[in-house]
Design a protein around this motif. Structure first.
Motif, PDB file in Angstrom:
ATOM      1  N   ALA A 173     -46.879  21.238  24.184  1.00 35.41           N
ATOM      2  CA  ALA A 173     -45.991  20.454  25.023  1.00 35.41           C
ATOM      3  C   ALA A 173     -45.823  21.114  26.391  1.00 35.41           C
ATOM      4  CB  ALA A 173     -44.639  20.273  24.344  1.00 35.41           C
ATOM      5  N   ALA A 174     -45.732  22.439  26.410  1.00 33.78           N
ATOM      6  CA  ALA A 174     -45.564  23.149  27.682  1.00 33.78           C
ATOM      7  C   ALA A 174     -46.797  22.968  28.559  1.00 33.78           C
ATOM      8  CB  ALA A 174     -45.284  24.622  27.438  1.00 33.78           C
ATOM      9  N   LYS A 175     -47.975  23.039  27.954  1.00 36.61           N
ATOM     10  CA  LYS A 175     -49.207  22.870  28.718  1.00 36.61           C
ATOM     11  C   LYS A 175     -49.307  21.461  29.294  1.00 36.61           C
ATOM     12  CE  LYS A 175     -52.102  26.393  26.641  1.00 36.61           C
ATOM     13  NZ  LYS A 175     -53.378  26.661  25.974  1.00 36.61           N
ATOM     14  N   ASP A 176     -48.922  20.462  28.529  1.00 37.62           N
ATOM     15  CA  ASP A 176     -48.931  19.086  29.020  1.00 37.62           C
ATOM     16  C   ASP A 176     -47.969  18.919  30.192  1.00 37.62           C
ATOM     17  OD1 ASP A 176     -50.837  18.215  27.226  1.00 37.62           O
ATOM     18  OD2 ASP A 176     -49.364  17.427  25.796  1.00 37.62           O
ATOM     19  N   PHE A 177     -46.783  19.514  30.079  1.00 33.55           N
ATOM     20  CA  PHE A 177     -45.789  19.420  31.142  1.00 33.55           C
ATOM     21  C   PHE A 177     -46.321  20.049  32.422  1.00 33.55           C
ATOM     22  CE2 PHE A 177     -42.262  21.110  33.611  1.00 33.55           C
ATOM     23  CZ  PHE A 177     -41.465  19.987  33.740  1.00 33.55           C
ATOM     24  N   ILE A 178     -46.913  21.227  32.305  1.00 35.04           N
ATOM     25  CA  ILE A 178     -47.431  21.931  33.476  1.00 35.04           C
ATOM     26  C   ILE A 178     -48.612  21.171  34.078  1.00 35.04           C
ATOM     27  CG2 ILE A 178     -48.552  24.055  34.259  1.00 35.04           C
ATOM     28  CD1 ILE A 178     -46.862  25.468  32.026  1.00 35.04           C
ATOM     29  N   ALA A 179     -49.504  20.688  33.236  1.00 36.66           N
ATOM     30  CA  ALA A 179     -50.654  19.922  33.729  1.00 36.66           C
ATOM     31  C   ALA A 179     -50.195  18.688  34.498  1.00 36.66           C
ATOM     32  CB  ALA A 179     -51.562  19.527  32.567  1.00 36.66           C
ATOM     33  N   ASP A 180     -49.196  17.988  33.977  1.00 35.84           N
ATOM     34  CA  ASP A 180     -48.667  16.814  34.673  1.00 35.84           C
ATOM     35  C   ASP A 180     -48.021  17.206  35.999  1.00 35.84           C
ATOM     36  OD1 ASP A 180     -49.527  15.082  32.721  1.00 35.84           O
ATOM     37  OD2 ASP A 180     -47.565  14.880  31.756  1.00 35.84           O
ATOM     38  N   ALA A 181     -47.266  18.291  36.003  1.00 34.67           N
ATOM     39  CA  ALA A 181     -46.607  18.745  37.228  1.00 34.67           C
ATOM     40  C   ALA A 181     -47.634  19.098  38.297  1.00 34.67           C
ATOM     41  CB  ALA A 181     -45.707  19.947  36.940  1.00 34.67           C
ATOM     42  N   ILE A 182     -48.707  19.767  37.904  1.00 39.63           N
ATOM     43  CA  ILE A 182     -49.758  20.122  38.850  1.00 39.63           C
ATOM     44  C   ILE A 182     -50.451  18.861  39.360  1.00 39.63           C
ATOM     45  CG2 ILE A 182     -52.004  21.260  39.089  1.00 39.63           C
ATOM     46  CD1 ILE A 182     -50.914  23.423  37.128  1.00 39.63           C
ATOM     47  N   ALA A 183     -50.817  17.973  38.462  1.00 38.45           N
ATOM     48  CA  ALA A 183     -51.531  16.747  38.833  1.00 38.45           C
ATOM     49  C   ALA A 183     -50.701  15.840  39.737  1.00 38.45           C
ATOM     50  CB  ALA A 183     -51.953  15.984  37.585  1.00 38.45           C
ATOM     51  N   HIS A 184     -49.395  15.830  39.533  1.00 40.21           N
ATOM     52  CA  HIS A 184     -48.506  14.966  40.320  1.00 40.21           C
ATOM     53  C   HIS A 184     -47.879  15.689  41.492  1.00 40.21           C
ATOM     54  CE1 HIS A 184     -48.846  11.552  37.609  1.00 40.21           C
ATOM     55  NE2 HIS A 184     -48.814  12.424  36.618  1.00 40.21           N
ATOM     56  N   GLN A 185     -48.390  16.892  41.791  1.00 46.77           N
ATOM     57  CA  GLN A 185     -47.961  17.688  42.936  1.00 46.77           C
ATOM     58  C   GLN A 185     -46.461  17.993  42.922  1.00 46.77           C
ATOM     59  OE1 GLN A 185     -49.930  14.900  45.668  1.00 46.77           O
ATOM     60  NE2 GLN A 185     -51.046  16.675  46.453  1.00 46.77           N
ATOM     61  N   LYS A 186     -45.923  18.211  41.760  1.00 50.64           N
ATOM     62  CA  LYS A 186     -44.509  18.532  41.629  1.00 50.64           C
ATOM     63  C   LYS A 186     -44.275  20.020  41.847  1.00 50.64           C
ATOM     64  CE  LYS A 186     -42.937  14.495  40.350  1.00 50.64           C
ATOM     65  NZ  LYS A 186     -41.878  13.803  41.020  1.00 50.64           N
ATOM     66  N   PHE A 187     -43.078  20.374  42.228  1.00 45.62           N
ATOM     67  CA  PHE A 187     -42.692  21.773  42.320  1.00 45.62           C
ATOM     68  C   PHE A 187     -42.429  22.286  40.912  1.00 45.62           C
ATOM     69  CE2 PHE A 187     -41.664  20.100  46.475  1.00 45.62           C
ATOM     70  CZ  PHE A 187     -42.202  21.073  47.295  1.00 45.62           C
ATOM     71  N   VAL A 188     -42.737  23.545  40.689  1.00 48.59           N
ATOM     72  CA  VAL A 188     -42.558  24.149  39.371  1.00 48.59           C
ATOM     73  C   VAL A 188     -41.814  25.459  39.538  1.00 48.59           C
ATOM     74  CG1 VAL A 188     -43.724  25.110  37.345  1.00 48.59           C
ATOM     75  CG2 VAL A 188     -44.717  23.137  38.533  1.00 48.59           C
ATOM     76  N   ALA A 189     -40.671  25.578  38.871  1.00 48.80           N
ATOM     77  CA  ALA A 189     -39.942  26.845  38.840  1.00 48.80           C
ATOM     78  C   ALA A 189     -40.347  27.576  37.567  1.00 48.80           C
ATOM     79  CB  ALA A 189     -38.436  26.589  38.834  1.00 48.80           C
ATOM     80  N   TYR A 190     -40.434  28.894  37.668  1.00 46.56           N
ATOM     81  CA  TYR A 190     -40.844  29.656  36.496  1.00 46.56           C
ATOM     82  C   TYR A 190     -40.217  31.036  36.489  1.00 46.56           C
ATOM     83  CZ  TYR A 190     -44.004  32.206  39.594  1.00 46.56           C
ATOM     84  OH  TYR A 190     -44.503  32.975  40.602  1.00 46.56           O
ATOM     85  N   VAL A 191     -40.185  31.630  35.322  1.00 41.17           N
ATOM     86  CA  VAL A 191     -39.760  33.018  35.157  1.00 41.17           C
ATOM     87  C   VAL A 191     -41.013  33.846  34.887  1.00 41.17           C
ATOM     88  CG1 VAL A 191     -37.420  32.451  34.371  1.00 41.17           C
ATOM     89  CG2 VAL A 191     -39.285  32.678  32.709  1.00 41.17           C
ATOM     90  N   ASP A 192     -40.901  35.148  35.056  1.00 43.63           N
ATOM     91  CA  ASP A 192     -42.059  36.033  34.921  1.00 43.63           C
ATOM     92  C   ASP A 192     -42.803  35.855  33.601  1.00 43.63           C
ATOM     93  OD1 ASP A 192     -41.772  37.116  37.442  1.00 43.63           O
ATOM     94  OD2 ASP A 192     -40.614  38.838  36.742  1.00 43.63           O
ATOM     95  N   ALA A 193     -42.085  35.575  32.526  1.00 46.22           N
ATOM     96  CA  ALA A 193     -42.724  35.432  31.210  1.00 46.22           C
ATOM     97  C   ALA A 193     -43.697  34.253  31.170  1.00 46.22           C
ATOM     98  CB  ALA A 193     -41.662  35.277  30.131  1.00 46.22           C
TER      99      ALA A 193
END
Length: 66
Positions: A1-21
């Motif tokens: 699910a996390a990979k799908d979310f990130i892939a969609d965010a990248i494909a749709h040019q969304k901003f992504v916040a993340y922590v070091d982990a």
């Protein structure tokens, strides 16, 4: 699910916040180094900065794949 979310965010040019982990996962899914559309969250100031940058809705400088 996390990979799908990130892939969609990248494909749709969304901003992504993340922590070091999450950095290894993001780097493995992104073609090359992380762009400025990825915002590392370290403290309350970086959280505020992320909210402000999200006002742009999308990170238009991110190239989208075919």
């Amino acid at each position: 699910a996390a990979k799908d979310f990130i892939a969609d965010a990248i494909a749709h040019q969304k901003f992504v916040a993340y922590v070091d982990a999450a950095l290894p996962l993001l780097e493995s899914m992104n073609d090359g180094p992380l762009d400025q559309g990825f915002v590392a969250l370290a403290d309350s100031k970086t959280c505020e900065a992320f909210v402000k940058v999200c006002r742009n809705l999308r990170f238009w400088d991110r190239p989208i794949g075919d």
